[in-house]
Design a protein around this motif. Structure first.
Motif, PDB file in Angstrom:
ATOM      1  N   PHE A 192    -122.990  70.895 -59.823  1.00 50.49           N
ATOM      2  CA  PHE A 192    -122.109  71.361 -58.749  1.00 50.49           C
ATOM      3  C   PHE A 192    -121.717  72.705 -58.897  1.00 50.49           C
ATOM      4  O   PHE A 192    -121.159  73.197 -57.976  1.00 50.49           O
ATOM      5  CB  PHE A 192    -120.765  70.712 -59.010  1.00 50.49           C
ATOM      6  N   CYS A 193    -122.099  73.539 -59.812  1.00 49.05           N
ATOM      7  CA  CYS A 193    -121.444  74.907 -60.061  1.00 49.05           C
ATOM      8  C   CYS A 193    -122.610  76.103 -59.857  1.00 49.05           C
ATOM      9  O   CYS A 193    -123.438  76.150 -59.997  1.00 49.05           O
ATOM     10  CB  CYS A 193    -121.295  74.882 -61.638  1.00 49.05           C
ATOM     11  N   VAL A 194    -121.603  76.872 -59.186  1.00 44.88           N
ATOM     12  CA  VAL A 194    -122.061  78.112 -58.673  1.00 44.88           C
ATOM     13  C   VAL A 194    -122.265  79.302 -59.668  1.00 44.88           C
ATOM     14  O   VAL A 194    -123.031  80.246 -59.625  1.00 44.88           O
ATOM     15  CB  VAL A 194    -121.601  78.649 -57.310  1.00 44.88           C
TER      16      VAL A 194
ATOM     17  N   SER B 173    -116.062  82.280 -56.196  1.00 52.48           N
ATOM     18  CA  SER B 173    -116.826  81.501 -55.360  1.00 52.48           C
ATOM     19  C   SER B 173    -116.991  79.730 -55.678  1.00 52.48           C
ATOM     20  O   SER B 173    -117.739  78.983 -55.132  1.00 52.48           O
ATOM     21  CB  SER B 173    -118.487  81.967 -55.153  1.00 52.48           C
ATOM     22  N   ILE B 174    -116.213  79.666 -56.750  1.00 51.78           N
ATOM     23  CA  ILE B 174    -116.444  78.196 -57.278  1.00 51.78           C
ATOM     24  C   ILE B 174    -116.127  77.015 -56.338  1.00 51.78           C
ATOM     25  O   ILE B 174    -116.689  76.090 -56.333  1.00 51.78           O
ATOM     26  CB  ILE B 174    -115.211  78.197 -58.553  1.00 51.78           C
ATOM     27  N   ARG B 175    -115.107  77.281 -55.394  1.00 52.17           N
ATOM     28  CA  ARG B 175    -114.974  76.351 -54.289  1.00 52.17           C
ATOM     29  C   ARG B 175    -114.806  77.132 -52.763  1.00 52.17           C
ATOM     30  O   ARG B 175    -114.608  78.316 -52.859  1.00 52.17           O
ATOM     31  CB  ARG B 175    -113.880  75.627 -54.437  1.00 52.17           C
TER      32      ARG B 175
ATOM     33  N   SER C 272    -108.702  68.872 -70.074  1.00 49.67           N
ATOM     34  CA  SER C 272    -109.721  68.906 -69.390  1.00 49.67           C
ATOM     35  C   SER C 272    -109.894  69.451 -68.022  1.00 49.67           C
ATOM     36  O   SER C 272    -108.690  69.986 -67.338  1.00 49.67           O
ATOM     37  CB  SER C 272    -110.037  67.187 -69.499  1.00 49.67           C
ATOM     38  N   ASP C 273    -111.158  69.369 -67.255  1.00 46.87           N
ATOM     39  CA  ASP C 273    -111.322  69.640 -66.013  1.00 46.87           C
ATOM     40  C   ASP C 273    -111.803  68.338 -65.181  1.00 46.87           C
ATOM     41  O   ASP C 273    -112.668  67.661 -65.995  1.00 46.87           O
ATOM     42  CB  ASP C 273    -112.272  70.737 -65.628  1.00 46.87           C
ATOM     43  N   MET C 274    -111.649  67.847 -64.256  1.00 44.91           N
ATOM     44  CA  MET C 274    -111.912  66.520 -63.549  1.00 44.91           C
ATOM     45  C   MET C 274    -112.432  67.016 -61.954  1.00 44.91           C
ATOM     46  O   MET C 274    -111.518  67.554 -61.412  1.00 44.91           O
ATOM     47  CB  MET C 274    -110.944  65.798 -63.255  1.00 44.91           C
ATOM     48  N   ILE C 275    -113.350  66.690 -61.539  1.00 49.91           N
ATOM     49  CA  ILE C 275    -113.772  66.866 -60.285  1.00 49.91           C
ATOM     50  C   ILE C 275    -113.998  65.454 -59.828  1.00 49.91           C
ATOM     51  O   ILE C 275    -114.824  64.512 -60.042  1.00 49.91           O
ATOM     52  CB  ILE C 275    -115.414  67.435 -60.027  1.00 49.91           C
ATOM     53  N   VAL C 276    -113.070  65.050 -58.661  1.00 49.02           N
ATOM     54  CA  VAL C 276    -113.239  63.869 -58.019  1.00 49.02           C
ATOM     55  C   VAL C 276    -113.888  63.948 -56.686  1.00 49.02           C
ATOM     56  O   VAL C 276    -114.133  65.160 -56.180  1.00 49.02           O
ATOM     57  CB  VAL C 276    -111.704  63.375 -57.589  1.00 49.02           C
TER      58      VAL C 276
ATOM     59  N   SER D 187    -111.569  79.348 -74.898  1.00 48.31           N
ATOM     60  CA  SER D 187    -111.967  78.634 -73.913  1.00 48.31           C
ATOM     61  C   SER D 187    -113.181  79.150 -73.091  1.00 48.31           C
ATOM     62  O   SER D 187    -113.143  80.487 -73.015  1.00 48.31           O
ATOM     63  CB  SER D 187    -110.638  78.582 -72.867  1.00 48.31           C
ATOM     64  N   THR D 188    -114.085  78.315 -72.722  1.00 48.90           N
ATOM     65  CA  THR D 188    -114.053  76.770 -72.526  1.00 48.90           C
ATOM     66  C   THR D 188    -115.018  76.233 -73.352  1.00 48.90           C
ATOM     67  O   THR D 188    -115.958  76.653 -73.557  1.00 48.90           O
ATOM     68  CB  THR D 188    -114.386  76.475 -70.959  1.00 48.90           C
ATOM     69  N   SER D 189    -114.601  75.094 -73.918  1.00 48.48           N
ATOM     70  CA  SER D 189    -115.594  74.403 -74.618  1.00 48.48           C
ATOM     71  C   SER D 189    -116.433  73.359 -73.710  1.00 48.48           C
ATOM     72  O   SER D 189    -116.031  72.681 -73.074  1.00 48.48           O
ATOM     73  CB  SER D 189    -115.182  73.590 -75.885  1.00 48.48           C
TER      74      SER D 189
ATOM     75  N   MET E 174    -107.357  69.751 -61.824  1.00 50.56           N
ATOM     76  CA  MET E 174    -108.135  68.666 -61.427  1.00 50.56           C
ATOM     77  C   MET E 174    -108.569  69.232 -59.709  1.00 50.56           C
ATOM     78  O   MET E 174    -107.739  69.794 -59.461  1.00 50.56           O
ATOM     79  CB  MET E 174    -107.211  67.408 -60.958  1.00 50.56           C
ATOM     80  N   PHE E 175    -109.575  68.973 -59.483  1.00 48.56           N
ATOM     81  CA  PHE E 175    -110.213  69.449 -58.192  1.00 48.56           C
ATOM     82  C   PHE E 175    -111.206  68.415 -57.379  1.00 48.56           C
ATOM     83  O   PHE E 175    -111.368  67.449 -57.811  1.00 48.56           O
ATOM     84  CB  PHE E 175    -111.252  70.603 -58.454  1.00 48.56           C
ATOM     85  N   PHE E 176    -111.041  68.514 -56.000  1.00 48.04           N
ATOM     86  CA  PHE E 176    -111.998  67.793 -55.397  1.00 48.04           C
ATOM     87  C   PHE E 176    -113.316  68.416 -55.065  1.00 48.04           C
ATOM     88  O   PHE E 176    -113.216  69.636 -55.230  1.00 48.04           O
ATOM     89  CB  PHE E 176    -111.410  67.070 -54.138  1.00 48.04           C
ATOM     90  N   TYR E 177    -114.425  67.727 -54.967  1.00 46.84           N
ATOM     91  CA  TYR E 177    -115.749  68.299 -55.021  1.00 46.84           C
ATOM     92  C   TYR E 177    -115.698  69.198 -53.838  1.00 46.84           C
ATOM     93  O   TYR E 177    -115.589  68.968 -52.903  1.00 46.84           O
ATOM     94  CB  TYR E 177    -116.723  67.530 -55.230  1.00 46.84           C
ATOM     95  N   SER E 178    -116.414  70.365 -54.139  1.00 46.67           N
ATOM     96  CA  SER E 178    -116.479  71.267 -52.974  1.00 46.67           C
ATOM     97  C   SER E 178    -117.985  71.669 -52.931  1.00 46.67           C
ATOM     98  O   SER E 178    -118.430  72.443 -54.120  1.00 46.67           O
ATOM     99  CB  SER E 178    -115.569  72.590 -52.801  1.00 46.67           C
ATOM    100  N   GLU E 179    -118.778  71.453 -52.046  1.00 46.37           N
ATOM    101  CA  GLU E 179    -120.225  71.856 -52.142  1.00 46.37           C
ATOM    102  C   GLU E 179    -120.495  73.084 -51.982  1.00 46.37           C
ATOM    103  O   GLU E 179    -119.992  73.963 -51.212  1.00 46.37           O
ATOM    104  CB  GLU E 179    -121.006  71.119 -51.174  1.00 46.37           C
ATOM    105  N   ARG E 180    -121.233  73.682 -52.922  1.00 41.46           N
ATOM    106  CA  ARG E 180    -121.457  75.314 -52.878  1.00 41.46           C
ATOM    107  C   ARG E 180    -123.040  75.521 -52.554  1.00 41.46           C
ATOM    108  O   ARG E 180    -123.912  75.051 -53.402  1.00 41.46           O
ATOM    109  CB  ARG E 180    -121.235  75.907 -54.402  1.00 41.46           C
ATOM    110  N   PRO E 181    -123.151  76.354 -51.493  1.00 38.15           N
ATOM    111  CA  PRO E 181    -124.708  76.484 -51.352  1.00 38.15           C
ATOM    112  C   PRO E 181    -125.513  77.103 -52.531  1.00 38.15           C
ATOM    113  O   PRO E 181    -125.156  77.836 -53.272  1.00 38.15           O
ATOM    114  CB  PRO E 181    -124.425  77.670 -50.131  1.00 38.15           C
TER     115      PRO E 181
ATOM    116  N   ASN F 265    -125.335  66.763 -64.164  1.00 37.29           N
ATOM    117  CA  ASN F 265    -126.242  67.120 -65.280  1.00 37.29           C
ATOM    118  C   ASN F 265    -125.519  67.903 -66.432  1.00 37.29           C
ATOM    119  O   ASN F 265    -125.673  68.899 -66.903  1.00 37.29           O
ATOM    120  CB  ASN F 265    -127.085  68.235 -64.585  1.00 37.29           C
ATOM    121  N   ARG F 266    -124.606  67.071 -66.909  1.00 35.44           N
ATOM    122  CA  ARG F 266    -123.606  67.542 -67.919  1.00 35.44           C
ATOM    123  C   ARG F 266    -124.306  67.369 -69.208  1.00 35.44           C
ATOM    124  O   ARG F 266    -123.708  67.982 -70.405  1.00 35.44           O
ATOM    125  CB  ARG F 266    -122.391  67.161 -67.899  1.00 35.44           C
ATOM    126  N   GLY F 267    -125.133  66.597 -69.597  1.00 39.21           N
ATOM    127  CA  GLY F 267    -125.938  66.379 -70.838  1.00 39.21           C
ATOM    128  C   GLY F 267    -125.203  65.710 -71.821  1.00 39.21           C
ATOM    129  O   GLY F 267    -125.296  65.565 -73.003  1.00 39.21           O
TER     130      GLY F 267
END
Ligand code: SAM
Ligand code: SF4
Length: 483
Positions: free
Chosen positions: A191-193, A77-79, A344-348, A276-278, A375-382, A317-319
């Motif tokens: 951003f994360c479900v 369900s991530i995107r 890395s992972d990146m969200i644009v 993985s993942t740190s 690398m991902f573009f942001y996908s809003e998750r309900p 909210n990554r801290g």
């Protein structure tokens, strides 16, 4: 664009939908199970647990959906795109069901958890819905469908780790294997479900992890990857495996991630250990020092930054902040040196991200010089904090352009980092024939780079010293030292 992505194994939001089908496993059982898995490695691992549970109930696995009595889709369900892919697949399976009405269709994993009974209403073809913590209940759920009803279990457990279930290693090359060490996630990245679909964080008994690693080594495996959403947060005590509850006790005899890493590294010096993942905020110096102490703990850290701009990182909210993250990278370099792989992972295009803030991601990439990135573009998750609090206001067009910019930046860096290996000799674990030619073999360096070299007489599962003489952005090319 597609070629660029394919060429260098970088993934954007559309390409990241890896699908795995469990292969045939015939033991003469009466019924056949087909499982197709989407998304992350954790799901692929879970499908092997599902196959193991159902094998005891009379199921072999088949890779041919038309032969199946039961079809499971283990979903992501991530995107949004990941969920749409599953819905399209269900529509295809509908036509199969027309010819074979007795076929049972189940949806497992994150989409099952997120949508629960709604999935039965929206997708009439679905007979069974099981969330990630309900797999022990599958025999009962399958029996319920056999009896003519629909079946649902999306209960999220606070303790379940499936620690005692040995997954059937059906997707394996016989050399490298994944071991799930924890489940769920207690972080709330906005951003994360995942926290909604996989529940609270629990750590698996370290003794069952070491036992699994030892058994794999005895079977000829030479590399294990310890898997979790946030492995550095691993914390287990005999009395309590739930992180939140354990934090409230004054238990002193707990095992943390550095301790677990050392325990697994001790299984055998010829067994490589990866993880993985740190999460940048949770990886400790203790972990880095343990990595340095054991030769067989691979020098590679997947350390997703998500964005290079402190305001966006805070909205996520990554801290941590940009500066704090860069400080962590510096400590990694001090303890593990420049050869240690960092990915890395990146969200644009996260909510309200400006062009200037996006450029901060590009300059952070310049500073870190990642070996590799998803690398991902942001996908809003309900239901996520971001969906509730912020507006998804960056247009698709702008997201796409920013994604292309980070991908081409990463391509440069992957090539530059690989060039640094030319002239060096690396100890490589051979994984098998190269994907492109049977005359060549491939393996990985400790820093997780793929190395291709002439096959010779060597066999997979052995180590060999390879001198690197050339590279692409995705691959190192070399020769066995001394040949
Ligand atoms: N737990 C890991 C972590 O914190 O890095 C990985 C979790 S997630 C399965 C893998 C990656 O998907 C994340 O690091 C993030 O870059 C990406 N991701 C998660 N939610 C997303 C969203 N709503 N839109 C786009 N990408 C997302
Ligand atoms: Fe999602 Fe953040 Fe947990 Fe990773 S750490 S699974 S991104 S909430």
């Amino acid at each position: 664009m597609k070629n660029l992505i394919g060429d260098i194994d970088l993934l954007d939001g559309n390409e990241a939908l890896a699908t795995h089908v469990l292969p045939d496993y015939k033991t003469g059982q009466s019924r056949k199970l087909y499982i197709e898995s989407y998304g992350c490695q954790m799901n692929f691992s879970d499908s092997e647990i599902v196959a193991s549970i159902l094998r005891k109930e009379g199921f072999d696995t088949t890779s041919d959906i038309s032969q199946a009595d039961v079809v499971f889709l283990n979903t992501c369900s991530i995107r949004d795109k990941a969920e749409q892919t599953v819905r399209n697949r269900l529509a295809q399976i509908q036509s199969l069901k027309k010819h074979k009405p007795e076929i049972m269709v189940g949806v497992l994993g994150c989409m099952a958890e997120r949508l629960k009974t709604k999935l039965l209403e929206e997708e009439r073809i679905v007979d069974l819905v099981a969330g990630p913590d309900a797999y022990r209940d599958l025999p009962k759920l399958v029996a319920q469908v056999d009896d003519g009803s629909k079946a649902v279990n999306t209960f999220l457990s606070r303790e379940e780790t499936y620690g005692d279930i040995t997954p059937v290693r059906l997707n394996s090359n016989g050399v490298t294997a994944f071991i799930s060490i924890m489940r769920g996630c207690d972080n709330m990245c906005s951003f994360c479900v995942v926290p909604l679909t996989r529940g609270r964080e629990r750590s698996r008994d370290p003794h069952s992890i070491v036992k699994e690693a030892s058994e794999l080594f005895a079977l000829g495996y030479r590399e294990v990857t310890l898997l979790g959403q946030n492995v550095d947060s691993y914390k287990w005590s005999a009395a309590e495996n739930n992180k939140a509850r354990l934090e409230k006790t004054d238990a002193r005899d707990f095992v943390n991630f550095a301790g677990l890493l050392a325990m697994v590294a001790e299984v055998n010096p010829d067994l490589r250990v990866r993880f993985s993942t740190s999460h940048p905020k949770d990886i400790t110096e203790d972990v880095l020092v343990t990595m340095a102490r054991y030769e067989n703990i691979c020098k590679n850290i997947h350390l997703p930054v998500q964005s290079g701009n402190s305001r966006i990182i805070e909205l996520m909210n990554r801290g941590y902040s940009r500066e704090w993250y860069l400080g962590k990278v510096k400590v990694i370099r001090q303890i593990l040196g420049n050869d240690c792989g960092i990915s890395s992972d990146m969200i644009v295009g996260f909510c309200s991200e400006t062009d200037a803030e996006h450029r901060d991601t590009l300059t952070l990439m310049d500073e870190v010089q990642y070996d590799f990135a998803y690398m991902f573009f942001y996908s809003e998750r309900p239901g996520t904090p971001a969906a509730k609090k912020f507006t998804d206001d960056v247009t698709e067009e702008v997201k796409q352009r920013r994604l292309e910019e980070v991908i081409s930046k990463q391509r440069e860096h992957s090539l530059q980092r690989n060039r640094l290996d030319i002239g060096k000799t690396h100890r490589v674990l051979i994984e098998g024939a190269s994907k492109r030619s049977a005359a060549q073999m491939q393996g990985r360096t400790s820093s997780n780079k793929v190395v291709v070299f002439p096959a010779g007489t060597r066999s997979r599962g052995t180590y060999v010293n390879i001198r690197i003489h050339d590279c692409t952005a995705a691959t190192l090319l070399g020769q066995v030292e001394g040949e």
